[in-house]
Write a protein that holds these residues in place. Structure first.
Motif, mmCIF file in Angstrom:
data_model
loop_
_atom_site.group_PDB
_atom_site.id
_atom_site.type_symbol
_atom_site.label_atom_id
_atom_site.label_comp_id
_atom_site.label_asym_id
_atom_site.label_seq_id
_atom_site.Cartn_x
_atom_site.Cartn_y
_atom_site.Cartn_z
ATOM 1 N N ILE A 33 -11.541 12.241 -4.219
ATOM 2 C CA ILE A 33 -10.409 12.087 -3.317
ATOM 3 C C ILE A 33 -10.279 10.607 -2.972
ATOM 4 O O ILE A 33 -11.245 9.988 -2.521
ATOM 5 N N VAL A 34 -9.104 10.049 -3.203
ATOM 6 C CA VAL A 34 -8.803 8.698 -2.737
ATOM 7 C C VAL A 34 -7.970 8.837 -1.468
ATOM 8 O O VAL A 34 -6.925 9.501 -1.476
ATOM 9 N N VAL A 35 -8.435 8.250 -0.375
ATOM 10 C CA VAL A 35 -7.739 8.321 0.901
ATOM 11 C C VAL A 35 -7.066 6.976 1.171
ATOM 12 O O VAL A 35 -7.742 5.965 1.365
ATOM 13 N N LEU A 36 -5.738 6.970 1.140
ATOM 14 C CA LEU A 36 -4.970 5.757 1.422
ATOM 15 C C LEU A 36 -4.615 5.760 2.907
ATOM 16 O O LEU A 36 -3.854 6.604 3.376
ATOM 17 N N CYS A 37 -5.187 4.809 3.645
ATOM 18 C CA CYS A 37 -5.045 4.790 5.100
ATOM 19 C C CYS A 37 -4.216 3.591 5.540
ATOM 20 O O CYS A 37 -4.371 2.489 5.013
ATOM 21 N N GLY A 38 -3.382 3.813 6.528
ATOM 22 C CA GLY A 38 -2.592 2.721 7.074
ATOM 23 C C GLY A 38 -1.764 3.208 8.239
ATOM 24 O O GLY A 38 -1.597 4.413 8.439
ATOM 25 N N GLU A 39 -1.224 2.254 8.984
ATOM 26 C CA GLU A 39 -0.407 2.620 10.126
ATOM 27 C C GLU A 39 0.920 3.196 9.670
ATOM 28 O O GLU A 39 1.293 3.112 8.489
ATOM 29 N N ILE A 192 -13.058 8.364 -1.275
ATOM 30 C CA ILE A 192 -13.062 6.910 -1.388
ATOM 31 C C ILE A 192 -11.913 6.386 -0.529
ATOM 32 O O ILE A 192 -10.796 6.894 -0.581
ATOM 33 N N TYR A 193 -12.211 5.363 0.261
ATOM 34 C CA TYR A 193 -11.259 4.842 1.236
ATOM 35 C C TYR A 193 -10.543 3.607 0.693
ATOM 36 O O TYR A 193 -11.153 2.757 0.047
ATOM 37 N N ARG A 194 -9.227 3.538 0.974
ATOM 38 C CA ARG A 194 -8.445 2.352 0.608
ATOM 39 C C ARG A 194 -7.472 2.036 1.735
ATOM 40 O O ARG A 194 -6.638 2.866 2.110
ATOM 41 N N LYS A 195 -7.576 0.846 2.291
ATOM 42 C CA LYS A 195 -6.694 0.414 3.368
ATOM 43 C C LYS A 195 -5.368 -0.071 2.799
ATOM 44 O O LYS A 195 -5.343 -0.934 1.905
ATOM 45 N N ILE A 196 -4.267 0.492 3.294
ATOM 46 C CA ILE A 196 -2.936 0.035 2.905
ATOM 47 C C ILE A 196 -2.459 -0.951 3.961
ATOM 48 O O ILE A 196 -2.196 -0.578 5.109
ATOM 49 N N SER A 197 -2.375 -2.198 3.574
ATOM 50 C CA SER A 197 -2.052 -3.250 4.526
ATOM 51 C C SER A 197 -0.624 -3.740 4.298
ATOM 52 O O SER A 197 0.195 -3.057 3.684
ATOM 53 N N TYR A 198 -0.321 -4.937 4.773
ATOM 54 C CA TYR A 198 1.017 -5.492 4.645
ATOM 55 C C TYR A 198 1.213 -6.089 3.255
ATOM 56 O O TYR A 198 0.262 -6.282 2.491
ATOM 57 N N LEU A 199 2.450 -6.376 2.927
ATOM 58 C CA LEU A 199 2.771 -6.971 1.638
ATOM 59 C C LEU A 199 2.356 -8.444 1.618
ATOM 60 O O LEU A 199 2.322 -9.117 2.651
ATOM 61 N N SER A 200 2.070 -8.926 0.420
ATOM 62 C CA SER A 200 1.783 -10.347 0.263
ATOM 63 C C SER A 200 3.058 -11.153 0.509
ATOM 64 O O SER A 200 4.176 -10.613 0.546
ATOM 65 N N ARG A 201 2.886 -12.455 0.683
ATOM 66 C CA ARG A 201 4.060 -13.317 0.887
ATOM 67 C C ARG A 201 5.019 -13.205 -0.296
ATOM 68 O O ARG A 201 6.237 -13.083 -0.112
ATOM 69 N N ARG A 202 4.479 -13.224 -1.501
ATOM 70 C CA ARG A 202 5.323 -13.151 -2.697
ATOM 71 C C ARG A 202 6.124 -11.860 -2.726
ATOM 72 O O ARG A 202 7.336 -11.865 -2.979
ATOM 73 N N ASP A 203 5.458 -10.729 -2.461
ATOM 74 C CA ASP A 203 6.154 -9.445 -2.539
ATOM 75 C C ASP A 203 7.117 -9.259 -1.372
ATOM 76 O O ASP A 203 8.150 -8.598 -1.513
ATOM 77 N N THR A 204 6.791 -9.842 -0.214
ATOM 78 C CA THR A 204 7.728 -9.795 0.913
ATOM 79 C C THR A 204 9.004 -10.551 0.574
ATOM 80 O O THR A 204 10.120 -10.069 0.841
ATOM 81 N N LEU A 205 8.872 -11.719 -0.039
ATOM 82 C CA LEU A 205 10.052 -12.494 -0.417
ATOM 83 C C LEU A 205 10.875 -11.762 -1.473
ATOM 84 O O LEU A 205 12.110 -11.826 -1.468
ATOM 85 N N ARG A 206 10.208 -11.047 -2.365
ATOM 86 C CA ARG A 206 10.943 -10.241 -3.347
ATOM 87 C C ARG A 206 11.710 -9.118 -2.649
ATOM 88 O O ARG A 206 12.869 -8.834 -2.992
ATOM 89 N N TRP A 227 9.570 -13.651 6.581
ATOM 90 C CA TRP A 227 8.171 -13.317 6.268
ATOM 91 C C TRP A 227 7.251 -13.695 7.427
ATOM 92 O O TRP A 227 6.362 -12.927 7.790
ATOM 93 N N ARG A 228 7.467 -14.849 8.041
ATOM 94 C CA ARG A 228 6.623 -15.255 9.164
ATOM 95 C C ARG A 228 6.801 -14.320 10.366
ATOM 96 O O ARG A 228 5.851 -14.012 11.080
ATOM 97 N N LEU A 229 8.026 -13.858 10.573
ATOM 98 C CA LEU A 229 8.298 -12.961 11.697
ATOM 99 C C LEU A 229 7.629 -11.597 11.526
ATOM 100 O O LEU A 229 7.106 -11.026 12.479
ATOM 101 N N THR A 230 7.674 -11.071 10.308
ATOM 102 C CA THR A 230 7.214 -9.691 10.080
ATOM 103 C C THR A 230 5.781 -9.623 9.570
ATOM 104 O O THR A 230 5.166 -8.549 9.617
ATOM 105 N N GLY A 231 5.264 -10.744 9.072
ATOM 106 C CA GLY A 231 3.914 -10.735 8.524
ATOM 107 C C GLY A 231 3.775 -9.915 7.257
ATOM 108 O O GLY A 231 2.664 -9.614 6.829
ATOM 109 N N GLY A 232 4.893 -9.496 6.654
ATOM 110 C CA GLY A 232 4.825 -8.684 5.448
ATOM 111 C C GLY A 232 4.813 -7.194 5.732
ATOM 112 O O GLY A 232 4.620 -6.397 4.811
ATOM 113 N N GLN A 233 5.025 -6.779 6.997
ATOM 114 C CA GLN A 233 5.128 -5.350 7.287
ATOM 115 C C GLN A 233 6.444 -4.857 6.683
ATOM 116 O O GLN A 233 7.518 -5.324 7.039
ATOM 117 N N PRO A 234 6.390 -3.916 5.717
ATOM 118 C CA PRO A 234 7.601 -3.603 4.950
ATOM 119 C C PRO A 234 8.736 -3.028 5.780
ATOM 120 O O PRO A 234 9.900 -3.383 5.564
#
Length: 264
Positions: A33-39, A192-206, A227-234
């Motif tokens: 089991i892969v557990v994808l965790c995030g807010e 198995i645990y995997r943290k789903i975090s914010y997008l990278s700067r590159r992907d946020t700009l895309r 990007w600076r305002l949101t920190g990459g939160q999609p």
């Protein structure tokens, strides 16, 4: 904005997360089991839709289980019957029915799922059946309200002991260890645990610039400010972009067409 992304062309980033899943449950790996965790609003459900759409490649047979759709299901057997109805609707499984599986399996839910796995193995040899469970914490909620027994969790563990290739991807706000341990203890060693975090700067700009490319131009400093305002939160990135487009449309500036507004 705010809805899970189903189309591949409107989904940005997460390549490391897809590679993680492939590496952990791909060819030659044990059932896990892969557990994808995030807010909330971090894109976990969108990741599942991308996997359902074939993002992991032909080695997997993905089956999406929307736990919200199982809210009215009561009893372990009905719970797994609902899961297998989704399995029978998967590509390549046409003609497979829960009733036919029940005729081939005389035992409980584990035997019923194994009958499905055997059928999937005949139709798609070598592929990993990958059950995708969104908001897995709802299983625990159903146990608390009495509509499921803890035996359902043990059954999931029994499915992972199958000789057939099968794994799960759970999404939720926390890892199994952070839940009610006595409920999930039979699965802890298989997760198995995997943290789903914010997008990278590159992907946020895309995400900011590509959906309306050709209809709206974003000056580099404006996109960088978003990007600076949101920190990459999609989700928040989408909200800011939506408001920018709405402001431009109201001011009749930037040549924002009705089609562009609909696509954003």
């Amino acid at each position: 904005v705010g809805n899970p992304i189903r189309s591949r062309e409107m989904f940005f980033g997460r390549e490391d997360d897809f590679q993680f899943v492939q590496k952990k449950i791909g060819e030659g790996r044990s059932n896990q089991i892969v557990v994808l965790c995030g807010e909330r609003r971090s894109g976990k459900t969108s990741i599942l839709f991308q996997i359902l759409g074939g993002r992991l490649g032909e080695a997997f047979l993905p089956v999406l289980i929307d736990m919200q759709m199982l809210a009215g299901v009561a009893g372990d057997r009905e719970f797994f019957r609902a899961i297998l109805r989704a399995g029978c609707a998967a590509p390549g499984m046409a003609g497979c029915t829960v009733e036919a599986l029940e005729a081939a399996a005389d035992g409980g839910p584990v035997d019923l799922v194994r009958a499905f796995l055997a059928e999937a193995g005949r139709r798609a040899p070598g592929r990993v059946v990958l059950f995708l469970l969104d908001e897995y914490e709802l299983i625990e909620a159903k146990i608390r309200d009495g509509s499921l027994g803890e035996s359902a969790i043990h059954a999931l563990g029994g499915i992972l002991e199958s000789p057939h290739r099968v794994s799960f991807v759970f999404t939720g706000s926390t890892n199994l260890e952070d839940r009610k341990v006595e409920v999930w203890k039979s699965l802890l060693g298989k997760s198995i645990y995997r943290k789903i975090s914010y997008l990278s700067r590159r992907d946020t700009l895309r995400l900011i610039t590509e959906p309306l490319a050709g209809s709206l131009a974003w000056p580099g400093e404006v996109a960088a400010s978003v990007w600076r305002l949101t920190g990459g939160q999609p989700f928040y990135t989408q909200v800011v972009c939506q408001n920018v487009v709405d402001l431009l449309a109201e001011a009749d500036r930037g040549g924002v067409s009705a089609d562009a507004r609909a696509r954003v």
